[in-house]
Design a protein around this motif. Structure first.
Motif, short mmCIF file in Angstrom:
data_model
loop_
_atom_site.label_atom_id
_atom_site.label_comp_id
_atom_site.label_asym_id
_atom_site.label_seq_id
_atom_site.Cartn_x
_atom_site.Cartn_y
_atom_site.Cartn_z
N MET A 123 0.85 -1.17 0.00
CA MET A 123 0.00 0.00 0.00
C MET A 123 0.90 1.24 0.00
SD MET A 123 -2.95 1.14 2.69
CE MET A 123 -4.19 0.13 1.95
N THR A 124 0.57 2.19 -0.85
CA THR A 124 1.35 3.43 -0.91
C THR A 124 0.74 4.47 0.02
OG1 THR A 124 0.02 4.38 -2.69
CG2 THR A 124 1.88 2.99 -3.35
N LEU A 125 1.52 5.51 0.26
CA LEU A 125 1.02 6.59 1.11
C LEU A 125 -0.21 7.26 0.49
CD1 LEU A 125 4.37 8.19 2.29
CD2 LEU A 125 2.82 6.76 3.61
N ALA A 126 -0.22 7.38 -0.82
CA ALA A 126 -1.36 8.00 -1.50
C ALA A 126 -2.64 7.19 -1.27
CB ALA A 126 -1.08 8.15 -2.98
N GLU A 127 -2.50 5.89 -1.14
CA GLU A 127 -3.67 5.03 -0.89
C GLU A 127 -4.16 5.15 0.56
OE1 GLU A 127 -2.63 1.52 -4.11
OE2 GLU A 127 -1.89 1.35 -2.05
N LEU A 128 -3.28 5.61 1.45
CA LEU A 128 -3.68 5.80 2.85
C LEU A 128 -4.49 7.08 3.07
CD1 LEU A 128 -0.50 4.82 4.88
CD2 LEU A 128 -2.69 3.65 4.86
N SER A 129 -4.30 8.06 2.21
CA SER A 129 -4.94 9.36 2.39
C SER A 129 -6.45 9.27 2.57
CB SER A 129 -4.58 10.28 1.24
OG SER A 129 -5.16 11.54 1.44
N PRO A 130 -7.18 8.53 1.72
CA PRO A 130 -8.64 8.44 1.92
C PRO A 130 -9.03 7.85 3.28
CG PRO A 130 -8.06 7.64 -0.25
CD PRO A 130 -6.78 7.85 0.49
N ARG A 131 -8.20 6.96 3.80
CA ARG A 131 -8.50 6.37 5.11
C ARG A 131 -8.35 7.41 6.22
NH1 ARG A 131 -6.52 0.13 4.91
NH2 ARG A 131 -7.40 -0.31 2.88
N TYR A 132 -7.30 8.24 6.11
CA TYR A 132 -7.14 9.32 7.08
C TYR A 132 -8.30 10.30 6.98
CZ TYR A 132 -2.39 8.13 8.56
OH TYR A 132 -1.29 7.52 9.11
N GLU A 133 -8.72 10.61 5.75
CA GLU A 133 -9.83 11.54 5.56
C GLU A 133 -11.12 10.99 6.14
OE1 GLU A 133 -9.93 12.33 1.38
OE2 GLU A 133 -8.07 13.49 1.44
N GLU A 134 -11.36 9.71 5.96
CA GLU A 134 -12.58 9.09 6.51
C GLU A 134 -12.53 9.08 8.04
OE1 GLU A 134 -16.25 7.50 6.82
OE2 GLU A 134 -15.32 8.28 5.02
N ALA A 135 -11.38 8.77 8.61
CA ALA A 135 -11.24 8.78 10.06
C ALA A 135 -11.44 10.19 10.60
CB ALA A 135 -9.88 8.23 10.46
N ALA A 136 -10.91 11.19 9.90
CA ALA A 136 -11.09 12.58 10.32
C ALA A 136 -12.56 12.98 10.25
CB ALA A 136 -10.24 13.51 9.46
N LYS A 137 -13.25 12.52 9.24
CA LYS A 137 -14.68 12.82 9.10
C LYS A 137 -15.47 12.26 10.29
CE LYS A 137 -18.53 11.76 6.03
NZ LYS A 137 -18.94 11.03 4.84
N LEU A 138 -15.18 11.03 10.67
CA LEU A 138 -15.85 10.42 11.82
C LEU A 138 -15.52 11.15 13.12
CD1 LEU A 138 -15.30 6.66 10.92
CD2 LEU A 138 -17.44 7.95 10.76
N LEU A 139 -14.26 11.54 13.25
CA LEU A 139 -13.84 12.25 14.45
C LEU A 139 -14.48 13.63 14.53
CD1 LEU A 139 -12.15 12.01 16.95
CD2 LEU A 139 -10.16 12.69 15.64
N ARG A 140 -14.61 14.31 13.39
CA ARG A 140 -15.30 15.60 13.36
C ARG A 140 -16.75 15.46 13.82
NH1 ARG A 140 -12.04 16.98 9.29
NH2 ARG A 140 -13.20 15.90 7.67
N ALA A 141 -17.40 14.40 13.37
CA ALA A 141 -18.79 14.15 13.77
C ALA A 141 -18.88 13.90 15.27
CB ALA A 141 -19.36 12.97 12.99
N ARG A 142 -17.94 13.15 15.80
CA ARG A 142 -17.95 12.86 17.24
C ARG A 142 -17.70 14.14 18.05
NH1 ARG A 142 -20.20 10.98 21.37
NH2 ARG A 142 -18.84 10.33 23.04
N LEU A 143 -16.78 14.96 17.59
CA LEU A 143 -16.52 16.21 18.29
C LEU A 143 -17.74 17.13 18.25
CD1 LEU A 143 -12.84 16.90 17.23
CD2 LEU A 143 -13.70 16.75 19.57
N ARG A 144 -18.46 17.12 17.14
CA ARG A 144 -19.69 17.91 17.03
C ARG A 144 -20.70 17.42 18.07
NH1 ARG A 144 -21.11 16.57 12.04
NH2 ARG A 144 -19.29 17.63 11.25
N GLU A 145 -20.83 16.10 18.20
CA GLU A 145 -21.75 15.54 19.20
C GLU A 145 -21.35 15.94 20.62
OE1 GLU A 145 -21.58 11.33 18.64
OE2 GLU A 145 -22.58 11.39 16.70
N LEU A 146 -20.06 15.85 20.91
CA LEU A 146 -19.58 16.19 22.25
C LEU A 146 -19.79 17.67 22.55
CD1 LEU A 146 -16.26 14.14 22.35
CD2 LEU A 146 -18.31 13.72 23.72
N ARG A 147 -19.56 18.53 21.57
CA ARG A 147 -19.77 19.97 21.79
C ARG A 147 -21.26 20.27 22.01
NH1 ARG A 147 -15.57 20.58 17.39
NH2 ARG A 147 -13.68 21.04 18.56
N GLN A 148 -22.11 19.58 21.28
CA GLN A 148 -23.55 19.76 21.47
C GLN A 148 -23.96 19.30 22.87
OE1 GLN A 148 -25.72 21.25 19.46
NE2 GLN A 148 -27.35 20.94 20.94
N ALA A 149 -23.44 18.15 23.29
CA ALA A 149 -23.74 17.64 24.63
C ALA A 149 -23.23 18.60 25.70
CB ALA A 149 -23.14 16.25 24.81
#
Length: 77
Positions: A1-27
């Motif tokens: 696996m190349t580093l370029a192939e890892l980028s979408p995985r980091y982006e997806e993980a960041a998307k999930l983490l952003r959603a979780r942070l939004r939930e925590l801030r709302q709470a």
């Protein structure tokens, strides 16, 4: 696996983490109990740098192989 192939995985993980942070801030905005609020704020403080790092790594891995791309010294050997 190349580093370029890892980028979408980091982006997806960041998307999930952003959603979780939004939930925590709302709470936190709705929380009345000071102790529970402290725990929510602490969790937000712990997750925020992780999100920043994921965004940086997604950017780095997406462009790592491009000639002339300025790499963040934080992630070089």
């Amino acid at each position: 696996m190349t580093l370029a192939e890892l980028s979408p995985r980091y982006e997806e993980a960041a998307k999930l983490l952003r959603a979780r942070l939004r939930e925590l801030r709302q709470a936190a905005a709705e929380e009345k109990d000071p102790d529970a609020l402290w725990h929510l704020k602490r969790r937000i403080a712990e997750l925020t740098p992780i999100l920043t790092q994921m965004n940086e790594l997604a950017e780095l891995t997406a462009h790592y192989y491009e000639r002339g791309y300025y790499r963040n010294e934080k992630y070089t050997l």
